[in-house]
Design an enzyme around this catalytic site. Structure first.
Site, PDB file in Angstrom:
ATOM      1  CD  GLU A 267      -2.825  -0.605   2.656  1.00  0.00           C
ATOM      2  OE1 GLU A 267      -2.868   0.549   3.150  1.00  0.00           O
ATOM      3  OE2 GLU A 267      -3.369  -1.584   3.171  1.00  0.00           O
ATOM      4  CD  GLU A 319     -12.632   1.251   0.036  1.00  0.00           C
ATOM      5  OE1 GLU A 319     -13.002   0.338   0.796  1.00  0.00           O
ATOM      6  OE2 GLU A 319     -11.428   1.441  -0.258  1.00  0.00           O
ATOM      7  CE  LYS A 322     -11.042   2.782   3.137  1.00  0.00           C
ATOM      8  NZ  LYS A 322     -10.311   1.521   3.048  1.00  0.00           N
ATOM      9  CD  GLU A 327      -7.293  11.876   6.121  1.00  0.00           C
ATOM     10  OE1 GLU A 327      -8.279  12.287   5.498  1.00  0.00           O
ATOM     11  OE2 GLU A 327      -6.679  12.568   6.942  1.00  0.00           O
TER      12      GLU A 327
END
Length: 344
Positions: A267, A319, A322, A327
């Site tokens: 990521e 999305e 979360k 964030e």
């Protein structure tokens, strides 16, 4: 038209054969393009078939799935997108306590797709080290590895995803070291990875470092835009914080016996909204375009120049579900599949 239709089964057969060869022998190198994490924590996201087509349309050759979503796996059949597949954190205690449970997990979530999907990695847990679930990671990795060995599936690598908080020391990069809690489990995991020739999956976010200390961390250093060295570490010069973070992990692994273990950046990204002037579409676009360029250039890092470090952008979509405090605007695309800013 009949000739075209007659060729379709042969095309499917060839795709199936390629996936099988990759998964079994591991001779086919992972595609040298960028990967993108496909998070599914939203109630307004497009259908998985549309998402897979969006990956294809934009030339995204790798997808990270955080858990084995059956609809996503079905949609990926024959699509020639390499998949990094995650095991849910909450499943680790049960899997660690039962070899049969691991066998069942594999039989349900991997085996049915082996002929149609290229699996690059199975990641045992996401950011559970350091933490109470960390002790379950290695036993599950070992059980999974036995399954892969028994089936000659050398192309699939078993690993786990580790966050920056696993490092107790990260500056300068050569001093990189795991926290005391993390090192208690990482030493065994790193030994496993070294023995199997598997990489450690790491999450690297220069954004968080910059946003937490903008006085001392320069924006150009965080965004790959510095034109001269910002940090000197012995003989090594660092132009960007990303390389420094990666090399800190490499140094930490050296200290627990993993000098030859590679890393995959599972990521990295920059949010386009949610934290004032730190998060704009311009900043997010600059970071992710430069991240893509850096990864695909195969420039490596100062510690390992010329090494190909595989990378995944977080994330495909903004999305709307979360966890609190996270964030919400890391996405490259809006839920309507329009780009938030140009990257590809």
């Amino acid at each position: 038209m009949q000739k075209v239709m007659a060729a379709v089964p042969w095309v499917a057969l060839i795709l199936s054969f390629v996936a099988t060869i990759h998964n079994h022998i591991g001779l086919v190198e992972a595609s040298a393009d960028i990967g993108v994490c496909y998070g599914m924590l939203g109630d307004d996201l497009p259908a998985v078939t549309e998402v897979v087509n969006l990956y294809k349309t934009n030339g995204i050759g790798k997808m990270r799935l955080f858990d084995p979503n059956p609809a996503a796996l079905e949609a990926l059949r024959g699509k020639e997108i390499d998949v990094s597949l995650g095991i849910r954190n909450e499943d680790l205690p049960q899997l660690a306590g039962s070899v049969d449970a691991v066998n069942s997990w594999f039989a349900t979530n991997v085996e049915p797709y082996l002929n149609d999907i290229v699996f690059s990695y199975i990641s045992v847990g996401n950011e559970v080290i350091p933490g109470s679930l960390g002790i379950y990671v290695l036993p599950v990795m070992e059980s999974l590895q036995k399954i892969l060995d028994d089936r000659n599936l050398a192309g699939i690598k078993v690993s786990t995803v580790v966050p920056g908080s696993a490092l107790g020391v990260s500056f300068p990069p050569s001093s990189g070291e795991f926290t005391l809690e993390a090192s208690s489990v990482m030493s065994g995991i790193v030994a496993f990875l070294a023995q199997r020739g598997s990489p450690l999956l790491i999450n690297v976010y220069p954004y968080f470092a910059y946003a937490s200390d903008p006085v001392n961390i320069r924006l150009d250093y965080a965004q790959f835009t510095a034109t001269s060295p910002v940090v000197k570490d012995g003989e090594l010069s660092y132009y960007n914080l990303f390389d420094a973070a990666v090399d800190s992990f490499l140094a930490a692994m050296e200290k627990v016996g993993g000098a030859n273990v590679d890393v995959v950046v599972s990521e990295s990204g920059w949010p386009s909204d949610g934290n004032g002037d730190f998060t704009t579409p311009e900043l997010a676009g600059t970071y992710n375009r430069n991240f893509l360029k850096h990864i695909t250039s195969k420039a490596g890092t100062p510690k390992r120049p010329g090494a190909y470090i595989e990378g995944y952008i977080f994330a495909m979509f903004n999305e709307n579900q979360k966890p609190e405090g996270v964030e919400q605007h890391f996405g490259l695309f809006h839920p309507n599949m329009q780009p938030v800013y140009p990257v590809f």
